[in-house]
Design a protein around this motif. Structure first.
Motif, PDB file in Angstrom:
ATOM      1  N   PRO A 126       4.719  -7.680 -22.702  1.00  6.23           N
ATOM      2  CA  PRO A 126       5.819  -6.724 -22.515  1.00  6.23           C
ATOM      3  C   PRO A 126       5.582  -5.368 -23.152  1.00  6.23           C
ATOM      4  N   THR A 168       2.829  -3.691 -20.673  1.00  6.95           N
ATOM      5  CA  THR A 168       3.087  -3.811 -19.225  1.00  6.95           C
ATOM      6  C   THR A 168       1.912  -4.393 -18.456  1.00  6.95           C
ATOM      7  N   GLN A 207       1.864  -1.452 -14.064  1.00  6.87           N
ATOM      8  CA  GLN A 207       1.438  -2.712 -14.651  1.00  6.87           C
ATOM      9  C   GLN A 207      -0.007  -3.023 -14.254  1.00  6.87           C
TER      10      GLN A 207
END
Length: 267
Positions: A149, A152, A180
């Motif tokens: 997290p 990403t 991402q």
């Protein structure tokens, strides 16, 4: 106005290996759109910008990193390249450098044998179902992935080094992930682990050597292999060598650097 620029190949001991990074020291921040335009013009995985902080600050420099498409929260190879420039071109006389960044404090020290050691955060990750776009981009692999997290990224653990080297993801599908990226990794044949990294949505089809992903890879493989000192290889076409160590909440990532060029940009 003219601004100095340097290009350094990171995580390698030779030019044309490792990951090239552009490095631009600044005396004050330029507008973000200008920094992004400069990174796009350089057209490398990352361009690092840094400026000197006042003596009373807890860090020596403030550093930021831009791909051709985005500002990123953490970058290893461009930090290593920036430290090389400071030590070798800008006369930094101390044996270590403290950077302030979007990912908190970062450090770089120089060893007696010429390696540069990054002090980076240990990034947490969580197991998730592999997103449909990644399953479509790289079919036939794990139904579960690890999500990072704070960076990403998704990470897939493959069966062996051969599978990592042979992976040919559909970059068009991965581009739909936006900023991402996808890490693929496995145990190495002649190293503790190997990896590759793809982030086409951020303007990087395949990154040659990615220091920042080792903030995830090192704690993962340290647990799997039951050791804290790890020898890593990023097995892209250019390739890179990293010496890594897990130090609790921090990760040490060491590499070499090869100087390529310097010049000036006119704006």
């Amino acid at each position: 106005m003219t601004y100095p620029i340097y290009q350094v190949d990171a995580f390698t001991d030779r030019v044309f290996g490792g990951n090239p990074a552009a490095v631009m020291p600044l005396e004050q921040w330029l507008p973000d759109e200008t920094l992004l335009a400069l990174a796009g013009e350089n057209n490398l995985s990352e361009t690092a910008f840094f400026l000197r902080l006042p003596e009373n600050e807890e860090a020596d420099f403030h550093i930021r990193w831009f791909t051709p498409g985005f500002e990123v929260p953490l970058c290893g190879h461009a930090t290593l390249a920036s430290a090389w420039v400071l030590f070798n071109k800008l006369g930094w006389a101390k044996d270590s450098i403290r950077f302030q960044s979007k990912s908190g404090p970062l450090g770089v020290k120089q060893t007696d044998d010429g390696w540069l050691v990054l002090d980076f955060p240990n990034l947490s990750f969580e197991q998730r179902e592999t997103p449909p776009l990644i399953r479509e981009a790289l079919p036939g692999f794990s139904e579960t992935a690890y999500f990072v997290p704070n960076d990403t990224n998704y990470m897939l653990v493959l069966d062996n080094e051969t599978a990592v080297r042979g992976a040919q993801p559909d970059l068009g599908k991965l581009r739909e992930l936006g900023n991402q990226g996808l890490i693929v990794t496995a145990r190495g044949d002649e190293s503790d682990f190997v990896s590759r990294y793809f982030a086409p949505g951020a303007g990087i089809d395949e990154d040659p050597v990615t220091g920042s992903i080792h903030s995830v890879l090192v704690p993962y493989w340290a647990e799997v292999l039951g050791k804290t000192s790890l020898d890593a290889r990023q097995v892209s076409k250019r390739g890179g060598v990293l010496r890594c160590e897990l130090n609790g909440e921090r990760v040490s990532i060491a590499g070499q650097a090869a100087f390529f060029m310097e010049g000036f940009i006119q704006l």
